[in-house]
Design a protein around this motif. Structure first.
Motif, short mmCIF file in Angstrom:
data_model
loop_
_atom_site.label_atom_id
_atom_site.label_comp_id
_atom_site.label_asym_id
_atom_site.label_seq_id
_atom_site.Cartn_x
_atom_site.Cartn_y
_atom_site.Cartn_z
N LEU A 48 20.38 -18.68 -12.20
CA LEU A 48 20.73 -18.24 -11.09
C LEU A 48 21.92 -17.87 -10.61
O LEU A 48 22.84 -18.55 -10.93
N VAL A 49 21.94 -16.55 -9.86
CA VAL A 49 23.55 -16.34 -9.47
C VAL A 49 23.58 -17.14 -8.40
O VAL A 49 24.97 -17.61 -7.91
N GLN A 50 22.91 -17.32 -7.40
CA GLN A 50 23.07 -18.32 -6.22
C GLN A 50 21.54 -19.09 -6.13
O GLN A 50 20.62 -18.73 -6.23
N PRO A 51 22.02 -20.47 -6.12
CA PRO A 51 20.76 -21.52 -6.23
C PRO A 51 19.96 -21.69 -4.92
O PRO A 51 18.94 -22.31 -4.78
N THR A 52 20.56 -20.89 -3.75
CA THR A 52 20.00 -21.02 -2.51
C THR A 52 19.73 -19.55 -1.92
O THR A 52 20.26 -18.62 -2.03
N VAL A 53 18.43 -19.65 -1.06
CA VAL A 53 18.31 -18.56 -0.12
C VAL A 53 17.78 -19.12 1.18
O VAL A 53 17.33 -20.20 1.28
N LYS A 54 17.88 -18.16 2.10
CA LYS A 54 17.40 -18.50 3.43
C LYS A 54 15.90 -18.47 3.36
O LYS A 54 15.16 -17.38 2.79
N ALA A 55 15.09 -19.15 3.96
CA ALA A 55 13.50 -19.14 4.21
C ALA A 55 13.29 -17.88 4.79
O ALA A 55 14.08 -17.43 5.82
N GLY A 56 12.24 -17.15 4.51
CA GLY A 56 11.75 -16.03 5.02
C GLY A 56 11.19 -14.88 4.15
O GLY A 56 11.34 -15.02 3.07
N ALA A 57 10.59 -13.84 4.77
CA ALA A 57 10.11 -12.77 3.95
C ALA A 57 11.45 -12.07 3.48
O ALA A 57 12.62 -11.84 3.72
N ASP A 58 11.14 -11.15 2.13
CA ASP A 58 11.80 -10.28 1.65
C ASP A 58 13.39 -10.73 1.14
O ASP A 58 14.15 -10.04 1.30
#
Length: 132
Positions: A34-44
């Motif tokens: 993974l380049v970044q292990p976190t994302v913001k919840a949500g679409a797209d």
């Protein structure tokens, strides 16, 4: 040395070099990271991974991703799956995917790929955390 012996010696050397070069890597020497292990919840939301040759540490471009799945298996909800859409990478050896992270939690991105010139399949399961 006669011409025939010289030709045979050269041929043997070329065959040996070809066999040594063909066996330089094994499919187990490749992994997605993974380049970044976190994302913001949500679409797209976009998840970026890098395919790496573990022996050299170099990114591997032009792999063919043929399987991808995103679900909440790490949180015991493997039936909570979402569609994964491949996107163009931004640099060689990176692979991007767009998905709907409908809720916060841990999501498992399962990938299967073929690396050019190698036999076998690279398979990895990566955990992405979606934050609120």
């Amino acid at each position: 040395m006669t011409t025939t012996k010289l030709a045979r010696a050269a041929m043997a050397a070329l065959i040996g070099a070809a066999l040594t070069g063909a066996a330089h890597a094994e499919i187990k020497n490749y992994e997605f990271q993974l380049v970044q292990p976190t994302v913001k919840a949500g679409a797209d939301r976009i998840v970026t991974v890098r395919l790496v040759d573990k022996t050299s540490g170099k990114a591997v471009p032009d792999a063919v991703i043929f399987a991808s799945r995103l679900d909440m298996a790490p949180d015991g909800m493997q039936e909570m799956a979402t569609k994964v859409t491949p996107m163009p990478g931004t640099e060689p050896g990176t692979y991007r995917f767009k998905a709907n992270f409908s809720m916060a939690g841990r999501w498992q991105l399962s990938l299967g790929a073929k690396v050019q010139g190698e036999t076998g399949t690279v398979e990895n399961k990566l955990v992405v955390t979606a934050d609120k």
